[in-house]
Design an enzyme around this catalytic site. Structure first.
Site, PDB file in Angstrom:
ATOM      1  N   ASP A  82       0.830  -1.209   0.000  1.00 54.19           N
ATOM      2  CA  ASP A  82       0.000   0.000   0.000  1.00 54.19           C
ATOM      3  C   ASP A  82       0.864   1.259   0.000  1.00 54.19           C
ATOM      4  OD1 ASP A  82      -1.252  -2.360   1.477  1.00 54.19           O
ATOM      5  OD2 ASP A  82      -3.021  -1.177   1.019  1.00 54.19           O
ATOM      6  N   ASP A 116      -1.656  -2.651  -3.951  1.00 55.40           N
ATOM      7  CA  ASP A 116      -1.942  -1.221  -3.891  1.00 55.40           C
ATOM      8  C   ASP A 116      -0.665  -0.434  -4.171  1.00 55.40           C
ATOM      9  OD1 ASP A 116      -4.573  -1.739  -3.491  1.00 55.40           O
ATOM     10  OD2 ASP A 116      -4.717  -0.848  -1.481  1.00 55.40           O
ATOM     11  N   TYR A 118      -2.010   4.282  -6.265  1.00 51.84           N
ATOM     12  CA  TYR A 118      -3.190   5.042  -5.821  1.00 51.84           C
ATOM     13  C   TYR A 118      -3.593   6.118  -6.833  1.00 51.84           C
ATOM     14  CZ  TYR A 118      -3.148   2.618  -1.384  1.00 51.84           C
ATOM     15  OH  TYR A 118      -3.205   1.644  -0.433  1.00 51.84           O
ATOM     16  N   ASN A 128      -6.803  -3.746  -4.414  1.00 47.32           N
ATOM     17  CA  ASN A 128      -8.047  -3.126  -4.893  1.00 47.32           C
ATOM     18  C   ASN A 128      -7.780  -1.840  -5.672  1.00 47.32           C
ATOM     19  OD1 ASN A 128      -7.360  -2.411  -2.101  1.00 47.32           O
ATOM     20  ND2 ASN A 128      -9.055  -0.952  -2.268  1.00 47.32           N
ATOM     21  N   HIS A 129      -6.661  -1.152  -5.373  1.00 41.06           N
ATOM     22  CA  HIS A 129      -6.344   0.068  -6.133  1.00 41.06           C
ATOM     23  C   HIS A 129      -5.781  -0.226  -7.517  1.00 41.06           C
ATOM     24  CE1 HIS A 129      -7.389   3.202  -3.246  1.00 41.06           C
ATOM     25  NE2 HIS A 129      -7.058   2.317  -2.323  1.00 41.06           N
ATOM     26  N   HIS A 143      -3.632  -9.525  -1.163  1.00 38.69           N
ATOM     27  CA  HIS A 143      -3.778  -8.135  -0.709  1.00 38.69           C
ATOM     28  C   HIS A 143      -4.606  -8.005   0.577  1.00 38.69           C
ATOM     29  CE1 HIS A 143      -3.730  -3.868  -0.812  1.00 38.69           C
ATOM     30  NE2 HIS A 143      -5.034  -3.786  -0.875  1.00 38.69           N
ATOM     31  N   HIS A 182     -11.180  -0.750  10.168  1.00 40.15           N
ATOM     32  CA  HIS A 182     -11.251  -0.518   8.733  1.00 40.15           C
ATOM     33  C   HIS A 182     -10.997  -1.832   7.984  1.00 40.15           C
ATOM     34  CE1 HIS A 182     -11.777   2.373   5.636  1.00 40.15           C
ATOM     35  NE2 HIS A 182     -10.636   2.106   5.045  1.00 40.15           N
ATOM     36  N   HIS A 183     -11.882  -2.151   7.048  1.00 37.53           N
ATOM     37  CA  HIS A 183     -11.796  -3.399   6.260  1.00 37.53           C
ATOM     38  C   HIS A 183     -12.038  -4.651   7.116  1.00 37.53           C
ATOM     39  CE1 HIS A 183     -10.429  -1.037   2.941  1.00 37.53           C
ATOM     40  NE2 HIS A 183      -9.237  -0.812   3.409  1.00 37.53           N
ATOM     41  N   HIS A 231      -3.519  -3.906   2.484  1.00 37.86           N
ATOM     42  CA  HIS A 231      -4.891  -3.400   2.504  1.00 37.86           C
ATOM     43  C   HIS A 231      -5.210  -2.544   3.726  1.00 37.86           C
ATOM     44  CE1 HIS A 231      -8.761  -3.094   0.729  1.00 37.86           C
ATOM     45  NE2 HIS A 231      -9.399  -3.904   1.541  1.00 37.86           N
ATOM     46  N   HIS A 240      -4.101  -0.154   6.460  1.00 36.66           N
ATOM     47  CA  HIS A 240      -2.933   0.729   6.504  1.00 36.66           C
ATOM     48  C   HIS A 240      -2.365   0.800   7.915  1.00 36.66           C
ATOM     49  CE1 HIS A 240      -4.853   2.734   2.749  1.00 36.66           C
ATOM     50  NE2 HIS A 240      -4.355   1.550   2.507  1.00 36.66           N
TER      51      HIS A 240
HETATM   52 FE   LIG Z   1      -6.192  -1.951  -0.406  1.00 36.49          FE
END
Ligand SMILES: [Fe+2]
Ligand SMILES: *[C@@H]1O[C@H](CO)[C@@H](O)[C@H](O)[C@H]1NC(C)=O
Ligand SMILES: *[C@@H]1O[C@H](CO)[C@@H](O)[C@H](O)[C@H]1NC(C)=O
Ligand SMILES: *[C@@H]1O[C@H](CO)[C@@H](O)[C@H](O)[C@H]1NC(C)=O
Ligand SMILES: *[C@@H]1O[C@H](CO)[C@@H](O)[C@H](O)[C@H]1NC(C)=O
Ligand SMILES: *[C@@H]1O[C@H](CO)[C@@H](O)[C@H](O)[C@H]1NC(C)=O
Length: 473
Positions: free
Chosen positions: A171, A200, A203, A237-238, A322, A331-332, A359, A361
């Protein structure tokens, strides 16, 4: 009198409840360490377009965004990729061993792609094969107009006790923090020889119209490392860049055009999942954002792949994807649950040593746990200690513009050994077939400081009764 009796009862009840809550609290709070380190929580800003790290190399049509990755299954191959901006130029790479006068050449090809109203430069990919193991090679790209010269070292021949050092970055993005992470990785005294990148990348999709110029700036930013040592890629995902409203309905378009991987060498049919061997490690890359349920291509590939791993040849079995399967951040939270349900059992069965993901952070390391007993009706749905299970490490703390994931689920679950929301990188230092050392480095510390570290004992070579965690700093 009556009041007094009621009060007495009440006191007894309250005391009982207090004891109960203190006990159950103790039981609940048996997780590991939540670091008390507090960093400032400013959002990380992207480095401006005119930053030194994004500078375009001088000279007409000079190759830029040069990066390498492993090009075959064994480590005797390298894929060199770069972009020429003005005209295609040459897709040939000249290369020579450090102590040799003889220059060889490998011929690649170039491609271009469009994304909405962006048109890419000429993206070259060139495979160099059948190199010697453990040899320093120089290579030159941009033949014809402006040439640029770089070097890399091939890994040692595969073998069970071959030491090797991997860096772990995830990331990353292109903020001032990203630059700090890369600098810390470069200056870490335990020199990483290959980066395992857990997804990632640039970005660029956080910009209006997924501004693909930010893929170019990112490529120029990482060149200072990725042109000299392989980065092993995972799609995050990015990388999806799925924007039908802009006329871009094909997922992963910029990523797959820019970052090639040797997936065919492991009989994969897709660049999103594949494997490589390097030194004493067998590395399996999986895709959180490709179908992975039963009967899907990824599932069928992994069914055949896991039994191929020969732990006598490559004792260390490392998997990465990821999205983490175990993460206690808010988060996530539980996004990796479907993949966990399908694959965790195999990770235990095949004694995977460690699973890396990004994923989230932040940083987190798990105990050796598994959660595979549940069958819908038996209620056995809590992770338990399991010495055949991998250690799960989340290393999505490269430092992108979205900032840190600071919110954690409370109390810290027992599967979580250490968690901290700071930017940093990891180093996986393989010593021999039984011992490997993992250190996590946060950007606020000196280059040699490890904020968390653990000895990982090989799950195949060390009997499972022995703890994986031989020493905690
Ligand atoms: Fe991600
Ligand atoms: C990024 O880091 C490098 C190496 O530490 C440094 O030379 C450069 O000036 C930094 N650039 C920015 C924009 O911070
Ligand atoms: C792409 O479209 C955006 C929005 O309309 C515009 O700002 C930008 O200049 C265009 N870029 C190119 C290369 O045409
Ligand atoms: C760049 O190299 C190509 C191929 O060698 C050549 O055709 C072209 O004229 C060169 N361009 C310039 C501006 O030198
Ligand atoms: C596993 O690797 C070892 C060492 O290279 C080799 O001797 C052995 O034959 C291999 N086993 C299988 C089943 O291929
Ligand atoms: C493997 O490495 C560990 C850690 O450096 C060391 O303690 C151990 O003795 C080594 N094993 C062998 C067989 O050399």
């Amino acid at each position: 009198m009556v009041m007094g009796v009621v009060s007495w009862d009440h006191i007894v009840l309250v005391t009982l409840f207090l004891v109960f809550f203190i006990l159950s609290d103790l039981e609940l709070c048996n997780g590991g360490i939540t670091s008390s380190y507090v960093r400032n929580d400013d959002l990380s800003l992207d480095m401006p377009i005119d930053s030194d790290v994004f500078r375009i190399p001088p000279g007409y049509n000079a190759p830029q965004q040069v990066h390498i990755t492993q090009g075959d299954h064994e480590g005797k191959g390298v894929i060199v990729s770069w972009i020429t901006p003005e005209e295609p130029g040459s897709s040939t790479v000249l290369y020579w061993a450090e102590n040799s006068q003889h220059k060889s050449q490998a011929n690649g090809f170039f491609l271009t792609y469009k994304f909405f109203n962006y048109t890419s430069g000429y993206i070259h990919h060139c495979s160099i094969n059948n190199l010697e193991f453990d040899t320093k090679y120089y290579y030159e790209v941009g033949i014809g107009n402006t040439t640029r010269k770089f070097w890399f070292r091939t890994p040692p021949r595969i073998g069970p006790d071959v030491p090797y050092t991997f860096g772990l970055i995830g990331d990353l993005g292109q903020t001032h923090d990203s630059n700090r992470t890369l600098t810390h990785y470069e200056l870490n005294p335990t020199k990483g020889q290959t980066v395992l990148f857990v997804g990632d990348l640039s970005y660029a999709d956080d910009y209006p119209l997924h501004d693909n110029n930010r893929w170019d700036t990112w490529g120029r930013f990482i060149e200072r490392n990725a042109a000299y040592q392989p980065w092993i890629w995972t799609a995050g995902n990015h990388e999806i860049d799925f924007v039908p409203e802009l006329g871009e309905p094909k997922p992963f378009k910029p990523y797959t055009n820019r970052y090639h991987v040797p997936y065919k060498a492991s009989e994969s049919t897709s660049p999103f999942w594949y494997s490589i061997k390097r030194a004493s490690a067998y590395i399996i890359v999986m895709s959180s954002y490709s179908a992975f349920g039963k009967y899907t291509p990824q599932y069928k590939w992994l069914v055949k792949e896991l039994p191929k791993v020969n732990r006598t040849e490559t004792p260390w079995l490392i998997v990465f994807m990821h999205c983490p399967l175990y993460s206690s951040y808010v988060h996530h939270y539980m996004e990796g649950e479907t993949m966990r349900v399908i694959y965790e059992e195999w990770f235990v069965q095949y004694k995977v040593d460690v699973v890396f993901a990004g994923h989230v952070h932040a940083y987190e390391r798990s105990e050796r746990v598994s959660n595979i007993a549940y069958n819908i009706v038996n209620g056995l749905c809590t992770p338990i200690s399991d010495q055949s299970a991998p250690v799960y490490i989340t290393i999505g703390d490269g430092g992108n513009l979205e900032g840190l994931a600071t919110e954690m689920t409370e109390p810290q679950p027992s599967y979580s050994a250490y968690r901290e929301a700071s930017f940093g990188h990891g180093i996986l230092d393989i010593k021999n077939r039984t011992h490997m050392y993992f250190g996590w480095h946060r950007n606020q510390d000196g280059y040699a400081v490890e904020a968390d570290s653990v000895w990982l004992l090989n799950r195949y070579w060390i009997s499972s009764e022995r703890s994986s965690v031989a020493a905690l700093r």
